[in-house]
Design an enzyme around this catalytic site. Structure first.
Site, PDB file in Angstrom:
ATOM      1  N   LYS A 174       0.817  -1.211   0.000  1.00 39.65           N
ATOM      2  CA  LYS A 174       0.000   0.000   0.000  1.00 39.65           C
ATOM      3  C   LYS A 174       0.854   1.266   0.000  1.00 39.65           C
ATOM      4  O   LYS A 174       0.543   2.234  -0.697  1.00 39.65           O
ATOM      5  CB  LYS A 174      -0.949   0.006   1.203  1.00 39.65           C
ATOM      6  CG  LYS A 174      -2.027  -1.062   1.158  1.00 39.65           C
ATOM      7  CD  LYS A 174      -3.046  -0.909   2.259  1.00 39.65           C
ATOM      8  CE  LYS A 174      -3.944   0.285   2.035  1.00 39.65           C
ATOM      9  NZ  LYS A 174      -4.731   0.196   0.804  1.00 39.65           N
ATOM     10  N   ASN A 180     -12.448   2.893   3.161  1.00 37.69           N
ATOM     11  CA  ASN A 180     -13.607   2.473   2.372  1.00 37.69           C
ATOM     12  C   ASN A 180     -14.792   2.280   3.322  1.00 37.69           C
ATOM     13  O   ASN A 180     -14.663   2.419   4.532  1.00 37.69           O
ATOM     14  CB  ASN A 180     -13.302   1.217   1.549  1.00 37.69           C
ATOM     15  CG  ASN A 180     -12.951   0.008   2.403  1.00 37.69           C
ATOM     16  OD1 ASN A 180     -13.432  -0.153   3.531  1.00 37.69           O
ATOM     17  ND2 ASN A 180     -12.112  -0.877   1.870  1.00 37.69           N
ATOM     18  N   THR A 200     -14.882   5.827   0.637  1.00 37.28           N
ATOM     19  CA  THR A 200     -15.189   5.379  -0.717  1.00 37.28           C
ATOM     20  C   THR A 200     -16.276   4.311  -0.673  1.00 37.28           C
ATOM     21  O   THR A 200     -16.321   3.488   0.235  1.00 37.28           O
ATOM     22  CB  THR A 200     -13.939   4.811  -1.412  1.00 37.28           C
ATOM     23  OG1 THR A 200     -13.406   3.726  -0.630  1.00 37.28           O
ATOM     24  CG2 THR A 200     -12.867   5.890  -1.557  1.00 37.28           C
ATOM     25  N   ASP A 259      -5.319   2.745  -3.404  1.00 39.64           N
ATOM     26  CA  ASP A 259      -4.075   3.469  -3.165  1.00 39.64           C
ATOM     27  C   ASP A 259      -3.944   4.662  -4.115  1.00 39.64           C
ATOM     28  O   ASP A 259      -3.507   5.743  -3.715  1.00 39.64           O
ATOM     29  CB  ASP A 259      -2.882   2.531  -3.320  1.00 39.64           C
ATOM     30  CG  ASP A 259      -2.914   1.395  -2.299  1.00 39.64           C
ATOM     31  OD1 ASP A 259      -3.324   1.650  -1.154  1.00 39.64           O
ATOM     32  OD2 ASP A 259      -2.543   0.266  -2.654  1.00 39.64           O
ATOM     33  N   ALA A 264      -7.262   3.389 -12.440  1.00 40.91           N
ATOM     34  CA  ALA A 264      -6.469   2.368 -11.754  1.00 40.91           C
ATOM     35  C   ALA A 264      -7.106   0.987 -11.864  1.00 40.91           C
ATOM     36  O   ALA A 264      -6.409  -0.005 -12.092  1.00 40.91           O
ATOM     37  CB  ALA A 264      -6.269   2.758 -10.293  1.00 40.91           C
TER      38      ALA A 264
END
Length: 290
Positions: free
Chosen positions: A44, A180, A199, A232, A262
């Site tokens: 990460k 998240n 998220t 990330d 991504a």
């Protein structure tokens, strides 16, 4: 030697990702054949540093690798992406961190992390400037993250993943926490944090101040190839967008767009466009303003 500050200084993990791609994820005790195996740089911390460097051209990595072939490969990969690795320790006797990952055809994954050198480094000899933006995660020891929080006096960001109970001292120091939706639920103390980004996958992202939703942005359309490095990339982009002066909502929209690119890339450290391109790309996107 340049005295220019890196856009972001990342304190975190550096791993070799060993990835098996299969039609579906195995259930407990099940063996699935027909997988495709690959190895690539990951972790990460390293993923976030590489994303920042690709978005704006500079980043600094603080972490550790083992004194082995995998560690040398990780350092070469970081440097090739434009990341300053002068504060990455090479630990004799420790193996470079490794992540064992299974990914299905829809991009969903299962991950087991073997920390190796990530669990054995310290910040001894590392200095932070007063204006430095520092980004941490929790794939390294909590004492290292706490030490970074105590020693850095600039903008401090924690990607609270994997989710653990956070000490009050650490939470109070964070200018921003990124999680998240699952992590947000697993860490109840985040409801009291000064600023938290959450998220929601296909439902976009939102910003909370002391538990109150103050901004949101829709997700960007994407064809999913691999979700491993998407979070990330989102973290790096959000930090950079906020530090560039964008509003919460616009910064979330930019980070969503970066995350969409991504997930469309099979790499844990995907190719990304310059940050300015994403800022222009979301100029007409409807967002809920701060």
């Amino acid at each position: 030697m340049s005295t220019r500050l890196p856009a972001v200084t990342v304190v975190g993990s550096i791993n070799l990702d060993i990835i098996a791609t299969t039609d579906r994820l195995p259930t407990a005790g099940e063996t699935i054949g027909g997988g495709v195996l690959q190895q690539q740089p990951g972790g990460k911390g390293a993923n976030q540093a590489v994303a920042a460097a690709r978005l704006v051209g500079s980043a600094r990595m603080i972490g550790a690798v083992g004194d082995d072939a995998q560690g040398r490969l990780m350092l070469e990969s970081l440097a090739a992406a434009g990341v300053d690795t002068s504060d990455v320790s090479v630990l004799d006797g420790d193996a470079t961190g490794t992540a064992l990952i299974v990914v299905d055809r829809d991009g969903e994954n299962q991950i087991v992390v073997c920390p190796g050198a990530n669990a054995g480094f310290s910040l001894e000899g590392v200095e932070f400037s007063a204006e430095e933006t520092v980004l941490c995660q929790l794939e390294v020891g909590l004492p290292v993250v706490l030490e970074a929080a105590r020693r850095s006096s600039g903008f401090f960001v924690l990607n609270a993943a994997p989710a653990i109970d956070l000490p009050g001292e650490l939470l109070e120091r964070c200018d921003l926490v990124i999680v998240n939706e699952t992590e947000y639920e697993l860490i109840p103390a985040l409801a009291e944090a000064k600023l938290v980004s959450v998220t929601y996958g296909k439902d976009g992202s939102a910003m909370f101040e002391h538990g109150r939703r103050v901004a949101e942005a829709p997700a960007s359309a994407a064809t999913v190839a691999n979700t491993i490095g998407a979070g990330d990339a989102f973290c790096a982009a959000l930090v950079l967008a906020l530090r560039a002066g964008l509003s919460y909502a616009r910064a979330l929209a930019v980070a969503n767009a970066v995350g969409a690119d991504a997930v469309s890339d099979p790499s844990s450290q995907p190719a990304l466009a310059p940050l300015e391109e994403y800022i222009s790309r979301v100029a007409g996107v409807g967002v809920n303003p701060r």
